[in-house]
Design a protein around this motif. Structure first.
Motif, PDB file in Angstrom:
ATOM      1  N   GLU A 284     104.140-107.056  82.576  1.00 25.02           N
ATOM      2  CA  GLU A 284     105.373-107.339  82.403  1.00 25.02           C
ATOM      3  C   GLU A 284     105.572-107.961  81.087  1.00 25.02           C
ATOM      4  N   LYS A 285     104.532-109.129  80.528  1.00 23.71           N
ATOM      5  CA  LYS A 285     104.617-109.623  79.529  1.00 23.71           C
ATOM      6  C   LYS A 285     104.276-108.927  78.176  1.00 23.71           C
ATOM      7  N   PHE A 286     103.221-107.783  78.433  1.00 24.67           N
ATOM      8  CA  PHE A 286     102.980-106.947  77.299  1.00 24.67           C
ATOM      9  C   PHE A 286     104.239-105.941  77.149  1.00 24.67           C
ATOM     10  N   LYS A 287     105.075-105.535  78.298  1.00 21.73           N
ATOM     11  CA  LYS A 287     106.012-104.529  78.012  1.00 21.73           C
ATOM     12  C   LYS A 287     107.068-105.341  76.995  1.00 21.73           C
ATOM     13  N   GLU A 288     107.379-106.929  77.404  1.00 25.58           N
ATOM     14  CA  GLU A 288     108.428-107.505  76.471  1.00 25.58           C
ATOM     15  C   GLU A 288     107.726-107.567  75.165  1.00 25.58           C
ATOM     16  N   THR A 289     106.451-107.827  74.886  1.00 21.71           N
ATOM     17  CA  THR A 289     105.984-107.981  73.602  1.00 21.71           C
ATOM     18  C   THR A 289     106.104-106.755  72.723  1.00 21.71           C
ATOM     19  N   ASN A 290     105.689-105.541  73.560  1.00 23.40           N
ATOM     20  CA  ASN A 290     105.927-104.293  72.699  1.00 23.40           C
ATOM     21  C   ASN A 290     107.398-104.012  72.317  1.00 23.40           C
ATOM     22  N   TRP A 291     108.324-104.454  73.323  1.00 24.60           N
ATOM     23  CA  TRP A 291     109.670-104.314  72.720  1.00 24.60           C
ATOM     24  C   TRP A 291     110.060-105.240  71.718  1.00 24.60           C
ATOM     25  N   ILE A 292     109.535-106.416  71.578  1.00 20.85           N
ATOM     26  CA  ILE A 292     109.906-107.079  70.554  1.00 20.85           C
ATOM     27  C   ILE A 292     109.606-106.614  69.292  1.00 20.85           C
ATOM     28  N   ILE A 293     108.105-106.060  69.278  1.00 23.56           N
ATOM     29  CA  ILE A 293     107.385-105.302  68.180  1.00 23.56           C
ATOM     30  C   ILE A 293     108.577-104.274  67.705  1.00 23.56           C
ATOM     31  N   ARG A 294     108.959-103.285  68.743  1.00 22.96           N
ATOM     32  CA  ARG A 294     109.679-102.353  68.119  1.00 22.96           C
ATOM     33  C   ARG A 294     111.182-102.802  67.442  1.00 22.96           C
ATOM     34  N   SER A 295     111.765-103.793  68.300  1.00 17.94           N
ATOM     35  CA  SER A 295     113.065-104.148  67.841  1.00 17.94           C
ATOM     36  C   SER A 295     112.794-104.805  66.354  1.00 17.94           C
ATOM     37  N   LEU A 296     111.908-105.509  66.236  1.00 21.37           N
ATOM     38  CA  LEU A 296     111.485-106.197  64.734  1.00 21.37           C
ATOM     39  C   LEU A 296     111.592-105.022  63.769  1.00 21.37           C
ATOM     40  N   LYS A 297     110.732-104.142  64.039  1.00 26.11           N
ATOM     41  CA  LYS A 297     110.621-102.794  63.043  1.00 26.11           C
ATOM     42  C   LYS A 297     112.058-102.341  62.900  1.00 26.11           C
ATOM     43  N   GLN A 298     112.645-101.879  64.079  1.00 26.17           N
ATOM     44  CA  GLN A 298     114.022-101.348  63.808  1.00 26.17           C
ATOM     45  C   GLN A 298     114.904-102.391  63.029  1.00 26.17           C
ATOM     46  N   ARG A 299     114.819-103.623  63.306  1.00 23.55           N
ATOM     47  CA  ARG A 299     115.499-104.556  62.389  1.00 23.55           C
ATOM     48  C   ARG A 299     115.255-104.443  60.976  1.00 23.55           C
ATOM     49  N   ARG A 300     114.016-104.328  60.583  1.00 23.26           N
ATOM     50  CA  ARG A 300     113.548-104.117  59.238  1.00 23.26           C
ATOM     51  C   ARG A 300     114.426-102.996  58.714  1.00 23.26           C
ATOM     52  N   GLN A 301     114.050-101.760  59.396  1.00 23.32           N
ATOM     53  CA  GLN A 301     114.412-100.389  58.879  1.00 23.32           C
ATOM     54  C   GLN A 301     115.912-100.495  58.583  1.00 23.32           C
ATOM     55  N   THR A 302     116.708-101.119  59.469  1.00 22.21           N
ATOM     56  CA  THR A 302     118.009-100.998  59.659  1.00 22.21           C
ATOM     57  C   THR A 302     118.516-101.701  58.512  1.00 22.21           C
ATOM     58  N   ILE A 303     117.964-103.101  58.214  1.00 21.77           N
ATOM     59  CA  ILE A 303     118.582-103.904  57.193  1.00 21.77           C
ATOM     60  C   ILE A 303     118.496-103.148  55.919  1.00 21.77           C
ATOM     61  N   LEU A 304     117.074-102.759  55.724  1.00 25.67           N
ATOM     62  CA  LEU A 304     116.809-102.011  54.370  1.00 25.67           C
ATOM     63  C   LEU A 304     117.736-100.960  54.299  1.00 25.67           C
ATOM     64  N   GLN A 305     117.918-100.008  54.945  1.00 26.26           N
ATOM     65  CA  GLN A 305     118.615 -98.804  55.063  1.00 26.26           C
ATOM     66  C   GLN A 305     120.197 -99.284  54.453  1.00 26.26           C
ATOM     67  N   VAL A 306     120.664-100.105  55.190  1.00 27.55           N
ATOM     68  CA  VAL A 306     122.051-100.749  54.786  1.00 27.55           C
ATOM     69  C   VAL A 306     122.028-101.122  53.573  1.00 27.55           C
ATOM     70  N   ALA A 307     120.942-101.995  53.160  1.00 25.21           N
ATOM     71  CA  ALA A 307     121.005-102.885  51.840  1.00 25.21           C
ATOM     72  C   ALA A 307     120.697-101.644  50.727  1.00 25.21           C
ATOM     73  N   GLU A 308     119.924-100.643  50.960  1.00 24.34           N
ATOM     74  CA  GLU A 308     119.717 -99.454  49.867  1.00 24.34           C
ATOM     75  C   GLU A 308     121.080 -98.896  49.608  1.00 24.34           C
ATOM     76  N   LEU A 309     121.852 -98.592  50.572  1.00 21.61           N
ATOM     77  CA  LEU A 309     123.072 -97.876  50.319  1.00 21.61           C
ATOM     78  C   LEU A 309     124.042 -98.545  49.953  1.00 21.61           C
ATOM     79  N   LEU A 310     124.115 -99.823  50.081  1.00 24.52           N
ATOM     80  CA  LEU A 310     124.893-100.944  49.342  1.00 24.52           C
ATOM     81  C   LEU A 310     124.783-101.076  47.941  1.00 24.52           C
ATOM     82  N   CYS A 311     123.471-101.290  47.741  1.00 30.01           N
ATOM     83  CA  CYS A 311     123.233-101.389  46.236  1.00 30.01           C
ATOM     84  C   CYS A 311     123.516-100.154  45.397  1.00 30.01           C
ATOM     85  N   GLN A 312     123.260 -98.892  45.975  1.00 27.23           N
ATOM     86  CA  GLN A 312     123.538 -97.729  45.195  1.00 27.23           C
ATOM     87  C   GLN A 312     125.103 -97.554  45.196  1.00 27.23           C
TER      88      GLN A 312
END
Length: 437
Positions: A284-312
């Protein structure tokens, strides 16, 4: 009556714990995210958290480094800095110590200092103060009179008039100026130059000169110090923008990254022969950790994606070739095929370091105003208003209606009320209050 049983399919969004956690991770800023993950680590031993220390340049003021460690490497992380701010109480108490007071008078002084607001004014009724603590009213006035000589000038006053008058007397301003401070501050605020000129039997130029001198005085002598001594808040940029030959290059701020990994010890332990209860717990704890890792990756991708379009979208603004263009979150959401709430969470509290300044991502959005050339940004209209007022004849300042007529003549569809709203937002006085004689 007929009874039957039927099955129907219906879609329903269930806000699971994992989904709610993912939304929280996206909306947190850098500091909030670090605290949130630090709390999770305390409950989840399978999670390894790494928060890189963000370097602080030596030129930051208001901070004093703790004693150096024995390591040769220079350490300038946030944890090695302590806020060094003096409160207004401390500043005035140091001056109180130099007064020749007996024990009771010194206690009166300390209690009076506790009743000074952030602007530097005494906020209590002195009669009630005397009765509450059993002091002689005459003694309270005696101590307060000495405190009114503290620096900065005007501190410990009971009213705005008293504060400004103390400064005017110290500067040797004219009797006319002091009379206006005593009796006509409301007329000064409304710029009633003609009325006071007639009242005091002097020229409008003399009244105007007195107004100018009064406006140079400090109505908030205590505001230069933070009485509550709140620590300075630092903003850590999530993204860095570099401009090379007109090309925008955007990347994550690696010096302040936050990462989560699975703990290798518990990962190896999970592969060994352990009790079923321990295995279920680690699973259960590894499941939570894996979810956090995926959520952090998705967070970075989303913020970068939004920022790139804003800058352009705002490239001309970033290259100093023009103002911000009208842009809404719904437009960005449509282009990225994301929900508008996702764009909002990605922009609030997320900062980008541009070559000229630090900007919050939400600052890239601005509403538009109709014109003959299409939509124009509100910032462009405000720039016109500010420039027009800055170049006006101060003896015949531009009215809001005149500015509205000029904008309409240029093809901008704007009302006088909107012009007044933008002028108020820029803290520019009305034409009657800007007029000079």
């Amino acid at each position: 009556m007929r009874l039957d049983v039927s099955l129907k399919q219906k879609q329903k969004l269930a806000l699971t714990t994992e989904l709610r956690q993912s939304i929280e991770i996206l909306q947190y800023n850098h500091l909030e995210l670090g605290k949130y993950l630090s709390d999770l680590v305390q409950e989840n031993p399978t999670m390894d958290l790494e928060i890189k220390d963000y370097k602080i340049d030596d030129y930051y003021q208001g901070f004093q480094a703790r004693p150096r460690s024995t390591d040769d490497e220079e350490d300038t992380s946030f944890e090695k800095y302590v806020s060094k701010e003096e409160s207004l109480y401390d500043y005035l108490y140091e001056q109180l110590l130099f007064l020749k007071l007996n024990k009771e008078e010194r206690r009166i002084g300390k209690l009076l200092l506790e009743n000074i607001d952030d602007k530097g004014y005494i906020t209590i009724d002195l009669y009630q103060f005397s009765n509450k603590y059993g002091f002689s009213f005459k003694t309270v006035l005696k101590v307060l009179d000495q405190m009114k000589n503290f620096l900065p000038l005007g501190i410990c006053a009971s009213s705005l008039e008293e504060c400004l008058l103390k400064q005017a007397q110290a500067k040797g301003l004219s009797d006319l100026t002091q009379a206006i401070i005593n009796f006509n501050l409301v007329d000064l605020a409304e710029n009633r130059v003609g009325l006071l000129a007639e009242k005091y039997g002097v020229s409008k130029e003399e009244i105007q000169d007195s107004f100018d001198q009064i406006r140079k005085l400090n109505p908030k002598p205590g505001s230069f110090l933070n009485r509550n001594s709140r620590p300075t808040k630092f903003i850590i940029p999530d993204l860095i923008l570099e401009i090379n030959d007109g090309d925008l290059q955007l990347y994550e701020n690696e010096e302040a990254s936050i990462s989560v990994a699975r703990n290798p010890f518990y990962l190896d332990l999970f592969k060994t022969e352990i009790s079923p209860e321990a295995r279920d717990y680690l699973r259960e704890k590894f499941k939570e950790t894996n979810w956090i890792i995926r959520s952090l990756k998705q967070r970075r991708q989303t913020i970068l994606q939004v920022a790139e379009l804003l800058c352009q979208s705002q490239k001309d603004y970033l290259l100093n070739k023009g103002p911000l263009k009208p842009l809404t979150m719904s437009q960005i959401a449509s282009k990225l095929d994301l929900h508008e709430s996702t764009i909002s969470r990605s922009c609030n509290g997320k900062y980008i370091q541009t070559p000229s300044r630090l900007m919050e991502l939400k600052d890239f959005f601005t509403t538009g105003l109709e014109s003959d050339q299409g939509l124009v940004s509100v910032d462009q209209i405000k720039l016109y208003i500010r420039t027009a007022i800055g170049a006006e004849d101060k003896k015949k300042p531009l009215s809001d209606q005149k500015i509205t007529d000029d904008l309409n003549a240029l093809g901008y569809k704007i009302s006088r009320r909107t012009v007044q709203k933008y002028r108020d937002e820029m803290e520019i006085l009305s034409s009657t209050k800007r007029k000079r004689f």
